[in-house]
Design a protein around this motif. Structure first.
Motif, PDB file in Angstrom:
ATOM      1  N   SER A 148      -9.810  17.261  33.312  1.00 31.72           N
ATOM      2  CA  SER A 148      -8.966  18.410  33.664  1.00 31.72           C
ATOM      3  C   SER A 148      -9.739  19.711  33.634  1.00 31.72           C
ATOM      4  N   ILE A 149      -9.342  20.625  34.486  1.00 25.55           N
ATOM      5  CA  ILE A 149      -9.864  21.992  34.460  1.00 25.55           C
ATOM      6  C   ILE A 149      -9.588  22.567  33.068  1.00 25.55           C
ATOM      7  N   GLY A 150     -10.619  23.112  32.432  1.00 23.32           N
ATOM      8  CA  GLY A 150     -10.435  23.733  31.116  1.00 23.32           C
ATOM      9  C   GLY A 150     -10.860  22.878  29.933  1.00 23.32           C
ATOM     10  N   ALA A 151     -11.191  21.584  30.187  1.00 27.28           N
ATOM     11  CA  ALA A 151     -11.506  20.689  29.066  1.00 27.28           C
ATOM     12  C   ALA A 151     -12.970  20.790  28.644  1.00 27.28           C
ATOM     13  N   SER A 152     -13.209  20.435  27.385  1.00 25.46           N
ATOM     14  CA  SER A 152     -14.551  20.386  26.787  1.00 25.46           C
ATOM     15  C   SER A 152     -15.475  19.478  27.591  1.00 25.46           C
ATOM     16  N   VAL A 153     -16.706  19.947  27.813  1.00 27.25           N
ATOM     17  CA  VAL A 153     -17.692  19.143  28.539  1.00 27.25           C
ATOM     18  C   VAL A 153     -19.084  19.614  28.136  1.00 27.25           C
ATOM     19  N   GLY A 154     -20.077  18.753  28.309  1.00 21.07           N
ATOM     20  CA  GLY A 154     -21.439  19.208  28.054  1.00 21.07           C
ATOM     21  C   GLY A 154     -22.476  18.131  28.299  1.00 21.07           C
ATOM     22  N   LEU A 245      -3.577  23.318  36.464  1.00 18.27           N
ATOM     23  CA  LEU A 245      -4.048  24.339  35.528  1.00 18.27           C
ATOM     24  C   LEU A 245      -3.127  24.222  34.314  1.00 18.27           C
ATOM     25  N   ARG A 246      -3.546  23.378  33.391  1.00 19.29           N
ATOM     26  CA  ARG A 246      -2.662  22.948  32.309  1.00 19.29           C
ATOM     27  C   ARG A 246      -2.340  24.089  31.341  1.00 19.29           C
ATOM     28  N   GLY A 247      -1.050  24.380  31.204  1.00 18.37           N
ATOM     29  CA  GLY A 247      -0.582  25.392  30.241  1.00 18.37           C
ATOM     30  C   GLY A 247      -1.142  26.780  30.488  1.00 18.37           C
ATOM     31  N   LEU A 248      -1.439  27.112  31.739  1.00 15.95           N
ATOM     32  CA  LEU A 248      -2.194  28.347  32.011  1.00 15.95           C
ATOM     33  C   LEU A 248      -1.428  29.625  31.696  1.00 15.95           C
ATOM     34  N   VAL A 249      -0.136  29.690  32.100  1.00  5.71           N
ATOM     35  CA  VAL A 249       0.609  30.937  31.910  1.00  5.71           C
ATOM     36  C   VAL A 249       1.804  30.682  30.991  1.00  5.71           C
ATOM     37  N   ASN A 250       1.821  31.335  29.851  1.00  8.74           N
ATOM     38  CA  ASN A 250       2.878  31.154  28.842  1.00  8.74           C
ATOM     39  C   ASN A 250       3.096  29.674  28.523  1.00  8.74           C
ATOM     40  N   GLY A 251       2.022  28.928  28.479  1.00  5.83           N
ATOM     41  CA  GLY A 251       2.107  27.514  28.128  1.00  5.83           C
ATOM     42  C   GLY A 251       2.576  26.619  29.272  1.00  5.83           C
ATOM     43  N   GLU A 252       2.872  27.214  30.427  1.00  3.23           N
ATOM     44  CA  GLU A 252       3.340  26.414  31.563  1.00  3.23           C
ATOM     45  C   GLU A 252       2.207  26.116  32.535  1.00  3.23           C
ATOM     46  N   ASP A 253       2.289  24.926  33.145  1.00  6.89           N
ATOM     47  CA  ASP A 253       1.275  24.531  34.126  1.00  6.89           C
ATOM     48  C   ASP A 253       1.371  25.377  35.393  1.00  6.89           C
ATOM     49  N   ARG A 254       0.249  25.548  36.054  1.00  5.49           N
ATOM     50  CA  ARG A 254       0.190  26.134  37.387  1.00  5.49           C
ATOM     51  C   ARG A 254      -0.668  25.206  38.229  1.00  5.49           C
ATOM     52  N   ARG A 275     -12.451  25.752  26.656  1.00  5.45           N
ATOM     53  CA  ARG A 275     -12.587  24.790  25.564  1.00  5.45           C
ATOM     54  C   ARG A 275     -12.330  25.407  24.176  1.00  5.45           C
ATOM     55  N   THR A 276     -12.572  26.713  24.027  1.00  2.00           N
ATOM     56  CA  THR A 276     -12.431  27.330  22.706  1.00  2.00           C
ATOM     57  C   THR A 276     -11.135  28.119  22.555  1.00  2.00           C
ATOM     58  N   THR A 277     -10.859  29.026  23.486  1.00  2.00           N
ATOM     59  CA  THR A 277      -9.688  29.889  23.321  1.00  2.00           C
ATOM     60  C   THR A 277      -8.495  29.432  24.155  1.00  2.00           C
ATOM     61  N   GLY A 278      -8.633  28.295  24.864  1.00  2.00           N
ATOM     62  CA  GLY A 278      -7.501  27.780  25.638  1.00  2.00           C
ATOM     63  C   GLY A 278      -7.158  28.684  26.799  1.00  2.00           C
TER      64      GLY A 278
END
Lengths: 371, 78
Positions: A148-154, A245-254, A275-278
């Motif tokens: 998912s967009i926004g997830a931890s990776v490296g 865009l999981r939980g992007l605005v006020n916890g809601e998906d976009r 990954r850090t501040t969500g």
């Protein structure tokens, strides 16, 4: 105190005090002990919440620190107290302990438990029962399938960064992030393994391999850079979700709506998941920013044509580990690739974030955004 | 009589930015020169990693375009 009060207090302190403290401690790695002591007082006195972060950097530059504080609930003559278990005697007199004691109005049960081993014998178990003890790990620091967009990776040798988005180049599908996340500041070799979640978040090699780094924009030590970007080809059989865009605005998906205009103006509202501040909201404070000097491990590198963003409200827009985050505008169109930041400046004083305009990123990496 | 400043267009701000890059070239602590807005009009933004040495004069305006200087601290990859 009553059981519910003790449990509530524990949860609150875990979130507000202990997690930030652990982050604070991890950030001080590499600094001298005296700096660490004075910073402890300053940080807790200022009462600033610190995000749970570590910058995306080579793993071998990050010394390991032991987990040092655990919170729970202890029963004491029919009453309940906040149970605090510390692994080092020095922590008993620490600003952190003073804060915990104050918050619990003195109703604390403090024990030094030393190092806790997975295989500790029953004899060495905690001196009084701890009823509950759980730290909630957010989804973006976990193993997330589909990717998912926004997830931890490296890269296997990098701490942790963020999945920006999914792109096509030629006939293959890639995940996008920074060079310093996927290609370890040019130290990687094409084909090196990429983990989700990243090593720093517990990602295991080989069971959490999801991609292989293929292309990246070299970071130049002389002259101007424009993009800190890399592509990793997603392994066969690994699912991904290019639009959520999981939980992007006020916890809601976009849903990601494509690529936005090439011009990003001052004052525009933007969002990202990292990954850090969500998920956080921000405001563009400058664009066409040249001579941006960024302190990489390989030296001070210059970037031109960058976008600068501040966090809205009292929060920073990003922190270490958010590198690679996709920044979208209010229409949910891709605007930029997050790669750097500082802790000073911005109208809320929480620092500024820097990002490569997405048009330049996609052009230089010969990629097309999927959404 | 109060002088009426013409509107700062993006083009004028871009030109002033180029001048600012030359003017600030010798200041070691510059970590960014870009475009922002002040009072609704375009302006030049100059970012510094730390305060400048005492006695250093920094321009507040270049060719009629306002200049905003901000101490942003050191910038690290995230």
């Amino acid at each position: 105190m009553r059981l519910e009060s003790a449990r509530g207090l524990k949860q609150q302190l875990l979130k507000e005090v202990v997690e930030p403290f652990v982050v604070w401690a991890s950030r001080l790695r590499g600094k001298t002990a005296s700096t660490a002591v004075s910073a402890a007082g300053a940080e807790s006195a200022a009462g600033r919440p610190i995000a749970f972060g570590v910058s995306a950097r080579p793993l071998d530059t990050v010394p390991k620190i032991p987990r040092s504080v655990a919170l729970g609930v202890a029963r004491h003559q029919g009453e309940y107290k906040l149970a605090v278990r510390v692994q080092r005697p020095s922590l008993v007199e620490s600003p952190l302990m003073q804060h915990l004691t104050r918050e619990a109005k003195g109703e604390v049960d403090v024990r030094i438990v030393g190092r806790i081993d997975k295989r500790a014998s029953a004899r060495r178990s905690a001196p009084s029962p701890i009823l509950a003890d759980a730290v909630v790990i957010p989804w973006y620091q976990r193993n997330t399938r589909p990717l998912s967009i926004g997830a931890s990776v490296g890269h296997v040798d990098v701490t942790a960064g963020t999945i920006s988005a999914f792109v096509k180049r030629g006939g293959a599908t890639y995940l996008l992030s920074n060079n310093h996340v996927l290609a370890n500041e040019d130290q990687a070799r094409a084909g090196d393994r990429i983990l989700q979640r990243a090593k720093y978040d517990g990602g295991r090699d080989p069971s959490e391999r999801v991609a292989r780094v293929r292309f990246w924009i070299k970071l130049k030590q002389t002259g101007a850079n424009f993009v800190d970007g890399a592509l990793a080809e997603i392994d066969k059989g690994i699912a991904y979700d290019a639009s959520r865009l999981r939980g992007l605005v006020n916890g809601e998906d976009r849903k990601l709506m494509g690529v936005g205009p090439a011009f990003t103006d001052e004052g525009e509202m933007v969002f990202k998941i990292g990954r850090t501040t969500g998920s956080t909201g921000g405001r563009v404070t400058a664009f066409d920013l040249d001579n941006v000097v960024v302190n990489y491990d390989k030296g001070n590198l210059r970037f031109d044509g960058q976008i600068e963003i501040e966090g809205v409200g009292n929060a920073a827009f990003s922190d270490g580990g958010d590198s690679g985050s996709l920044i979208v505008n209010a229409r949910m169109e891709a605007a930029a690739l997050l790669f750097a930041g500082g802790d000073s400046g911005g109208s809320n004083g929480r620092g500024l974030t820097y990002a490569n305009p997405i048009h330049r990123v996609l052009k230089d990496l010969k990629a097309t955004l999927l959404f | 009589m109060k002088r009426v400043m013409p509107l700062v267009t993006l083009e004028r701000a871009q030109a002033a930015k180029k001048t600012a890059q030359r003017l600030f070239e010798t200041v070691d602590s510059v970590v960014g020169v870009g475009i922002t807005r002040l009072g609704g009009q375009y302006a030049v933004k100059v970012n510094l990693s730390g305060p400048v040495a005492p006695g250093t004069e920094l321009p507040t305006e270049i060719d009629g375009v306002p200049v905003r200087v901000e101490v942003t601290g050191a910038i690290r990859p995230r």
